[in-house]
Design a protein around this motif. Structure first.
Motif, short mmCIF file in Angstrom:
data_model
loop_
_atom_site.label_atom_id
_atom_site.label_comp_id
_atom_site.label_asym_id
_atom_site.label_seq_id
_atom_site.Cartn_x
_atom_site.Cartn_y
_atom_site.Cartn_z
N GLY A 9 0.83 -1.20 0.00
CA GLY A 9 0.00 0.00 0.00
C GLY A 9 0.86 1.25 0.00
N GLY A 10 0.20 2.40 -0.13
CA GLY A 10 0.94 3.66 -0.12
C GLY A 10 0.12 4.79 -0.67
N LEU A 11 0.81 5.90 -0.92
CA LEU A 11 0.18 7.10 -1.46
C LEU A 11 0.56 7.23 -2.93
CD1 LEU A 11 -1.24 9.87 -1.13
CD2 LEU A 11 0.98 10.79 -0.40
N VAL A 12 -0.44 7.47 -3.77
CA VAL A 12 -0.20 7.58 -5.20
C VAL A 12 -1.13 8.64 -5.77
CG1 VAL A 12 -1.84 5.76 -5.80
CG2 VAL A 12 0.07 6.25 -7.34
N GLN A 13 -0.71 9.28 -6.83
CA GLN A 13 -1.57 10.25 -7.49
C GLN A 13 -2.61 9.55 -8.36
OE1 GLN A 13 1.03 13.00 -9.61
NE2 GLN A 13 0.92 14.44 -7.89
N ALA A 14 -3.71 10.24 -8.59
CA ALA A 14 -4.75 9.69 -9.47
C ALA A 14 -4.15 9.35 -10.83
CB ALA A 14 -5.88 10.70 -9.62
N GLY A 15 -4.54 8.19 -11.35
CA GLY A 15 -4.00 7.69 -12.60
C GLY A 15 -2.80 6.79 -12.44
N GLY A 16 -2.27 6.74 -11.24
CA GLY A 16 -1.10 5.93 -10.97
C GLY A 16 -1.44 4.48 -10.69
N SER A 17 -0.41 3.71 -10.31
CA SER A 17 -0.57 2.26 -10.09
C SER A 17 0.07 1.86 -8.78
CB SER A 17 0.10 1.48 -11.23
OG SER A 17 -0.49 1.77 -12.47
N LEU A 18 -0.47 0.80 -8.21
CA LEU A 18 0.11 0.14 -7.04
C LEU A 18 -0.11 -1.35 -7.18
CD1 LEU A 18 -1.04 2.31 -3.96
CD2 LEU A 18 1.31 2.00 -4.77
N GLY A 108 -4.62 -5.41 7.06
CA GLY A 108 -4.94 -4.33 6.13
C GLY A 108 -3.73 -3.50 5.75
N THR A 109 -3.79 -2.95 4.55
CA THR A 109 -2.76 -2.04 4.08
C THR A 109 -3.45 -0.83 3.46
OG1 THR A 109 -0.76 -1.83 2.70
CG2 THR A 109 -2.52 -3.20 1.81
N GLN A 110 -2.99 0.35 3.82
CA GLN A 110 -3.66 1.58 3.41
C GLN A 110 -3.27 1.97 1.99
OE1 GLN A 110 -6.01 3.44 5.08
NE2 GLN A 110 -6.16 4.72 3.25
N VAL A 111 -4.28 2.29 1.19
CA VAL A 111 -4.08 2.85 -0.15
C VAL A 111 -4.73 4.22 -0.17
CG1 VAL A 111 -4.66 2.63 -2.59
CG2 VAL A 111 -3.96 0.61 -1.29
N THR A 112 -3.94 5.23 -0.50
CA THR A 112 -4.45 6.59 -0.58
C THR A 112 -4.15 7.15 -1.97
OG1 THR A 112 -4.08 6.93 1.79
CG2 THR A 112 -4.40 8.90 0.43
N VAL A 113 -5.20 7.61 -2.64
CA VAL A 113 -5.05 8.16 -3.99
C VAL A 113 -5.39 9.64 -3.94
CG1 VAL A 113 -5.71 7.96 -6.40
CG2 VAL A 113 -5.73 5.93 -4.93
#
Length: 115
Positions: A9-18, A108-113
């Motif tokens: 998980g992590g922080l990513v900008q809209a349109g990105g991938s994880l 759980g793992t946090q995903v923030t977009v």
């Protein structure tokens, strides 16, 4: 008992991938299924995708065409490739192992977009 450990998980900008990963250990039996659910603040936990030990997949409509679930060769691992991420995908993502009627959950793992 089954233990599940998620990562990726992590922080990513809209349109990105994880890419999320989950490893299961303990009392693993077949046939089974593994998958991912997610829970956003103030909302109920919802299905993202599941995959059976025979590789049959199921996706939520909201992620079809953007997310891909797969299992590793050892069959005790599951991955979720998430592309074209949207701010509404922001949530805590939980890995699950399903055997018969029993569900086992990771922490759980946090995903923030971000938009």
């Amino acid at each position: 008992q089954v233990q599940l450990v998620e990562s990726g998980g992590g922080l990513v900008q809209a349109g990105g991938s994880l890419r999320l990963s989950c490893v299961a250990s303990g009392s693993i039996f077949s046939p089974n299924a593994m998958g991912w659910y997610r829970q956003a603040p103030g909302k109920q936990r919802e299905l993202v995708a599941t995959i059976t030990s025979s590789s049959t997949t199921n996706y939520a409509d909201s992620v079809k065409g953007r997310f891909t679930i797969s299992r590793g060769n050892a069959k005790n691992t599951v991955y979720l490739q998430m592309n074209s991420l949207k701010p509404e995908d922001t949530a805590l993502y939980y890995c699950t192992y399903i055997y018969s009627v029993n569900y086992y959950w990771g922490q759980g793992t946090q995903v923030t977009v971000s938009s």
